[in-house]
Scaffold this motif. Structure first.
Motif, short mmCIF file in Angstrom:
data_model
loop_
_atom_site.label_atom_id
_atom_site.label_comp_id
_atom_site.label_asym_id
_atom_site.label_seq_id
_atom_site.Cartn_x
_atom_site.Cartn_y
_atom_site.Cartn_z
N GLY A 166 0.80 -1.22 0.00
CA GLY A 166 0.00 0.00 0.00
C GLY A 166 0.83 1.27 0.00
N GLY A 167 2.15 1.13 -0.07
CA GLY A 167 3.01 2.31 -0.09
C GLY A 167 3.21 2.96 1.25
N GLU A 168 2.84 2.26 2.33
CA GLU A 168 3.01 2.80 3.67
C GLU A 168 4.42 2.50 4.16
N ARG A 169 5.17 3.53 4.53
CA ARG A 169 6.54 3.34 5.01
C ARG A 169 6.54 2.62 6.35
N ILE A 170 7.47 1.69 6.50
CA ILE A 170 7.52 0.82 7.68
C ILE A 170 8.62 1.31 8.61
N ALA A 171 8.26 1.70 9.81
CA ALA A 171 9.26 2.14 10.79
C ALA A 171 9.66 0.96 11.68
N MET A 172 10.96 0.80 11.86
CA MET A 172 11.48 -0.25 12.72
C MET A 172 12.60 0.34 13.57
N VAL A 173 12.69 -0.08 14.80
CA VAL A 173 13.74 0.41 15.69
C VAL A 173 14.25 -0.76 16.52
N GLY A 228 3.89 3.29 18.92
CA GLY A 228 3.28 2.73 17.73
C GLY A 228 4.26 2.17 16.71
N VAL A 229 5.47 1.84 17.15
CA VAL A 229 6.44 1.24 16.22
C VAL A 229 5.97 -0.16 15.84
N PRO A 230 5.75 -0.45 14.56
CA PRO A 230 5.18 -1.75 14.18
C PRO A 230 6.13 -2.93 14.27
N GLY A 256 7.48 -6.79 26.92
CA GLY A 256 7.12 -5.38 26.94
C GLY A 256 6.20 -4.96 25.82
N THR A 257 5.77 -5.90 25.00
CA THR A 257 4.95 -5.57 23.84
C THR A 257 3.71 -6.45 23.77
N GLU A 258 2.71 -5.93 23.08
CA GLU A 258 1.50 -6.70 22.81
C GLU A 258 1.17 -6.71 21.32
N ARG A 259 1.65 -5.69 20.61
CA ARG A 259 1.26 -5.51 19.21
C ARG A 259 2.43 -5.62 18.24
N ALA A 260 3.58 -5.10 18.59
CA ALA A 260 4.70 -5.05 17.65
C ALA A 260 5.18 -6.44 17.24
N LEU A 261 5.62 -6.55 16.00
CA LEU A 261 6.28 -7.76 15.53
C LEU A 261 7.73 -7.70 15.99
N VAL A 262 8.13 -8.65 16.81
CA VAL A 262 9.49 -8.67 17.37
C VAL A 262 10.37 -9.61 16.54
N VAL A 263 11.42 -9.06 15.97
CA VAL A 263 12.38 -9.82 15.17
C VAL A 263 13.68 -9.92 15.95
#
Length: 283
Positions: free
Chosen positions: A14-21, A36-38, A74-81
């Motif tokens: 969809g052209g949405e930029r993906i933020a990762m930290v 809100g970091v995905p 510490g997370t409930e929503r973020a995808l943890v890699v």
């Protein structure tokens, strides 16, 4: 509900930029989640920014599992890699065992490994077993003694190899690829030729998303901030100033005050201390 691979792919399509930290512990994971970091990367860069080592190479699978578990809690929503550390995926059996630790025990949602054509068999084996794999090309820190700390893919042959490696990783089943220290035009061209997202770090704005090291963007590192990083805060100096104030207050007796202390019924204290005997404080 956790963000899934399908969600990440949908963002890319969809052209949405993906933020990762990067995140290495529970408090940082909580803050990133609130922001809100995905996607969060439990990187083996913890060897340098957390453990104070000179490279990522000494980081162990035990280290990664311990830190990944803290981030997951510490997370409930973020995808943890979580990174598979140096030489823990030299064979398919090693990679499977490492992925089991990071996903089955620590709770990560995916693993990341470095390399191109040389690791495609490992990537294919892991994905066939249901392990989501993120690739990593360009400057690969685990190979820094071989390739040096520099931009990769600047000549035609090296650029062609990077593109071939990216396509090979995609064909092997990788769901995304980190492109680190790659010339921006090359990273954009690779991104355009892939069906999966690219996550850039020092690779320009043409990638599907960006990843940055926690300490670099928050100003809490102890060394030079890399050129590709943008500090969004100067938290390190603020922490140092706060600690200096604390030291001064303790030295002067300004801390603690009654507000930070608990009281006690005077009669109960007197009863507890009487008879006090030879250690009654009279001396």
């Amino acid at each position: 509900m956790r963000i899934t691979l399908r969600d990440i792919q949908r963002m890319r399509d969809g052209g949405e930029r993906i933020a990762m930290v990067t995140a290495y512990d529970h408090p940082s994971a909580v803050l990133a989640e609130r922001a809100g970091v995905p996607m969060l990367l439990v990187g083996d860069s913890l060897g340098m920014v957390v453990q104070g080592r000179e490279s990522t190479l000494p980081v162990t699978l035990d280290d990664m599992a311990r830190h990944a578990a803290a981030v997951v809690r510490g997370t409930e929503r973020a995808l943890v890699v979580a990174d598979l550390p140096f030489l823990t995926y030299a064979t398919e059996a090693d990679a499977v065992a490492g992925a089991r630790r990071l996903m089955g025990e620590a709770g990560a949602g995916a693993v990341k490994l470095e390399g191109g054509a040389a690791v495609t068999a490992v990537v294919a084996r892991l994905t066939a077993l249901g392990v989501p794999v993120m690739g990593h090309l360009g400057f690969t820190p685990q190979a820094q003694h071989q390739i040096g700390l520099r931009v990769q893919g600047k000549d035609a042959a090296a650029a062609r190899q990077l593109l071939a490696d990216a396509l090979a990783l995609e064909d092997a089943g990788a769901f995304a690829i980190v492109l680190e220290l790659v010339p921006a035009p090359l990273a954009a061209a690779i991104t355009a030729r892939l069906r999966i997202p690219t996550i850039g770090i020092g690779a320009g704005a043409g990638c599907s998303g960006q990843v940055q090291v926690w300490h670099d963007i928050l100003g809490v590192g102890t060394g030079r901030v890399p050129r590709h990083a943008k500090p969004y805060a100067a938290i390190g100096p603020a922490i140092e100033a706060a600690l200096k104030s604390y030291v001064a207050d303790v030295a002067s007796g300004a801390f603690p005050t009654a507000a930070q202390s608990a009281g006690m019924d005077e009669a109960a204290l007197a009863q507890a201390l009487s008879p006090a005997g030879p250690r009654d404080g009279a001396a």
